[in-house]
Design a protein around this motif. Structure first.
Motif, PDB file in Angstrom:
ATOM      1  N   GLU A 151       0.825  -1.209   0.000  1.00  0.00           N
ATOM      2  CA  GLU A 151       0.000   0.000   0.000  1.00  0.00           C
ATOM      3  C   GLU A 151       0.861   1.262   0.000  1.00  0.00           C
ATOM      4  O   GLU A 151       0.464   2.288  -0.568  1.00  0.00           O
ATOM      5  N   ALA A 152       2.046   1.176   0.611  1.00  0.00           N
ATOM      6  CA  ALA A 152       2.959   2.327   0.660  1.00  0.00           C
ATOM      7  C   ALA A 152       3.828   2.428  -0.589  1.00  0.00           C
ATOM      8  O   ALA A 152       4.572   3.396  -0.758  1.00  0.00           O
ATOM      9  N   GLY A 153       3.755   1.392  -1.441  1.00  0.00           N
ATOM     10  CA  GLY A 153       4.519   1.406  -2.682  1.00  0.00           C
ATOM     11  C   GLY A 153       5.968   0.999  -2.551  1.00  0.00           C
ATOM     12  O   GLY A 153       6.773   1.245  -3.454  1.00  0.00           O
ATOM     13  N   VAL A 154       6.337   0.345  -1.440  1.00  0.00           N
ATOM     14  CA  VAL A 154       7.739  -0.055  -1.249  1.00  0.00           C
ATOM     15  C   VAL A 154       7.957  -1.553  -1.459  1.00  0.00           C
ATOM     16  O   VAL A 154       9.094  -2.003  -1.587  1.00  0.00           O
ATOM     17  N   PHE A 155       6.868  -2.346  -1.485  1.00  0.00           N
ATOM     18  CA  PHE A 155       6.976  -3.775  -1.730  1.00  0.00           C
ATOM     19  C   PHE A 155       6.228  -4.137  -3.013  1.00  0.00           C
ATOM     20  O   PHE A 155       5.265  -3.456  -3.395  1.00  0.00           O
ATOM     21  N   ALA A 156       6.662  -5.216  -3.637  1.00  0.00           N
ATOM     22  CA  ALA A 156       6.039  -5.657  -4.885  1.00  0.00           C
ATOM     23  C   ALA A 156       4.670  -6.258  -4.606  1.00  0.00           C
ATOM     24  O   ALA A 156       4.484  -6.970  -3.612  1.00  0.00           O
ATOM     25  N   PRO A 157       3.688  -5.987  -5.455  1.00  0.00           N
ATOM     26  CA  PRO A 157       2.344  -6.548  -5.259  1.00  0.00           C
ATOM     27  C   PRO A 157       2.285  -8.018  -5.690  1.00  0.00           C
ATOM     28  O   PRO A 157       3.146  -8.505  -6.419  1.00  0.00           O
TER      29      PRO A 157
END
Length: 222
Positions: A164-170
């Motif tokens: 959700e924070a954009g730091v981990f791959a979905p």
């Protein structure tokens, strides 16, 4: 009448609160004293040789009092598993709460395993025995599976926050969470049972980096 002073450490009282979800009673404090005594026995003489008498001696209480709180040795061992796991989770959650960034939270969660093993070496040593008993005893396997799932759910939550924070791959969140859990579980076994080719801090750093890579990179297609 002389009142016996509790031998429980502050950390143990904190774990008690998480296990029972309120301030522990005197009886619950005594139960944890017994668990700590059992853990010392498991780590030094082994599970099979641990008896009511040896636990009572370690706790400096009577055998009938041990039997009053735990109906059999199996009940003591099962609760010891839950107590050890709760102790680790307490340290891990405390570490996570100090960070706001999901990436740093995951780093702290993995690092907490090493801090816990260093701070509670007997707990870590006994937890290694759990893997063996879970492999040969279906009931212990079920309990271990339930406890491991709690950790897996926590990692899943950390990954979800990071996505959700954009730091981990979905994608493949639960699969990646299990792989991360597998990595640090293997790390615990190595740290507590092997003479490593590198110092423990270097090994910790390498393991944390590997877990972060799993969180930040998509899984390859099968």
């Amino acid at each position: 009448m002389r009142v016996r002073k509790s031998t429980l450490r502050p950390q143990a009282l904190s774990v008690l609160s998480s296990l029972f979800e309120f301030m522990p009673t005197r009886a619950q404090r005594r139960m944890v004293e017994i668990l700590e005594g059992a853990i010392r026995n498991y780590a030094t003489i082994g599970v099979e040789k641990t008896t009511y008498d040896s636990i009572a001696k370690a706790c400096k209480i009577s055998r009938p009092l041990v039997q009053h709180y735990f109906k059999d040795k199996e009940a003591i061992y099962e609760m010891s598993m839950k107590y050890i796991r709760a102790n680790f989770q307490r340290l891990a959650v405390e570490s996570i709460k100090k960070q706001d960034d999901p990436k740093q939270q995951l780093e702290q969660y993995v690092s907490a395993l090493f801090s816990w093993a260093k701070k509670f070496p007997l707990h870590a040593k006994v937890w290694n025995l759990v893997y063996y008993y879970a492999a040969v005893d279906s009931h212990i396997r079920q309990i271990h599976t339930e406890l491991a799932m709690m950790g897996h759910d926590r990692i899943t939550s950390l990954l979800t926050s990071g996505i959700e924070a954009g730091v981990f791959a979905p994608g493949e969140i639960r699969a990646r969470a299990k792989m991360i859990q597998t990595l640090y579980t293997g790390g615990l076994v190595m740290v507590t049972s092997e003479d490593l080719y590198v110092d423990s801090e270097t090994f910790r750093t390498l393991l944390v980096r590997s877990c972060l890579q799993l969180a930040q990179q998509p899984l390859p297609a099968l």
